[in-house]
Design an enzyme around this catalytic site. Structure first.
Site, PDB file in Angstrom:
ATOM      1  CB  ALA A   1      -0.911  -0.002   1.215  1.00 16.04           C
TER       2      ALA A   1
ATOM      3  N   GLY B   1      -0.193  -5.255   0.196  1.00 16.37           N
ATOM      4  CA  GLY B   1      -1.316  -5.167  -0.724  1.00 16.37           C
ATOM      5  C   GLY B   1      -0.997  -5.753  -2.086  1.00 16.37           C
TER       6      GLY B   1
ATOM      7  CD  GLU C   1      -3.467  -7.830   1.812  1.00 14.92           C
ATOM      8  OE1 GLU C   1      -3.843  -8.142   2.948  1.00 14.92           O
ATOM      9  OE2 GLU C   1      -3.275  -6.632   1.456  1.00 14.92           O
TER      10      GLU C   1
ATOM     11  CD  GLU D   1       0.469  -6.298   5.189  1.00 14.49           C
ATOM     12  OE1 GLU D   1      -0.212  -6.265   4.152  1.00 14.49           O
ATOM     13  OE2 GLU D   1       1.183  -7.292   5.510  1.00 14.49           O
TER      14      GLU D   1
END
Length: 257
Positions: free
Chosen positions: A65, A108, A111, A131
């Site tokens: 992210a 992300g 993901e 994370e």
């Protein structure tokens, strides 16, 4: 065309979407996810698109992210994060998605790659959910999809340590289906997409949905869903075309009916 997402015109049924924020290793911000979601909406409605390839560049698929955007959000901003709707849209896409991953697929990015139905990794690919190093945890499926892909032991290790795995370990764990030379990863993903694009569209959609249901249903419920889908396909024109083509020793011409 958005500058942070390159959208190619479909060729032989396959459309390539390229994440294009190279200065930040294709970090996923709200604008990029919005454009990706919009591109998938357009592809869903386009009968010329039968499969999607999502890729980045040689250095990074997506390294997570956008940290600067994340840091600017307060608690209310996190609770009302508009990106949630975009992640849900990606998960609902009915046509096959092939991810072509080179370099980093972290947070992300990992993901997003796991939203694909088929994942092709370059030999230089690295996967991780780091994370925990920021005092947070995965928030777009990194604990749930990763566990279903690689099993609890490896998922727990990756999520709690933030350590990355390479393409070989990802293949062994079942996260990716195939490893390619980095310069051929996108080409191989397109080749797979074109193979799928030649199949009967309704059968492809129901097959994808049925396989996905295996994560959500008991075996007995999954078998009932599979049988129902199989029965639906028995009434399609494409099924008859497939049988006729086999008997006549020719390639089938499927039209999605």
């Amino acid at each position: 065309m958005p500058h942070n997402l390159l959208v190619d015109a479909p060729e032989q049924g396959v459309q390539v979407l390229t994440l294009n924020r190279p200065d930040v290793l294709n970090a996923l911000n709200t604008d990029l996810l919005n454009n990706l979601s919009k591109a998938l909406d357009d592809a869903e409605a386009d009968p010329e698109v039968r499969a999607i390839v999502i890729t980045g560049n040689q250095k990074a698929f997506a390294a997570g992210a956008d940290i600067n955007e994340m840091a600017a959000r307060d608690l209310v901003g996190i609770l009302e994060d508009p990106r949630v709707a975009h992640w849900e849209r990606i998960a609902r896409f009915t046509k096959p998605i092939i991810a072509a991953v080179n370099g980093f697929a972290l947070g992300g990015g990992c993901e997003l790659a796991m939203h694909a139905d088929i994942l092709i990794a370059g030999e230089n690919a690295r996967f991780g959910q780091p994370e925990i190093n920021l005092g947070i945890m995965p928030g777009a499926g990194g604990t749930q999809r990763l566990t279903r892909k690689v099993g609890e032991a490896l998922a727990m290790h990756m999520a709690l340590t933030g350590e990355q795995i390479n393409a070989t370990r990802a293949l062994q764990a079942g996260l990716v289906s195939e490893i390619s030379q980095p310069e051929l990863t996108v080409e191989r993903a397109i080749e797979i997409g074109q193979t799928i694009a030649r199949k009967a569209p309704i059968a492809v959609r129901l097959t994808k949905e049925s396989v996905r249901k295996a994560d959500d249903m008991s075996l007995s419920d999954g078998l009932r869903f599979e049988r129902h889908a199989f029965t639906l396909l028995a009434g399609t024109a494409d099924r008859q075309e497939g049988l006729d083509a086999f008997r006549e020793k020719r390639s089938p011409r499927f039209n999605g009916q």
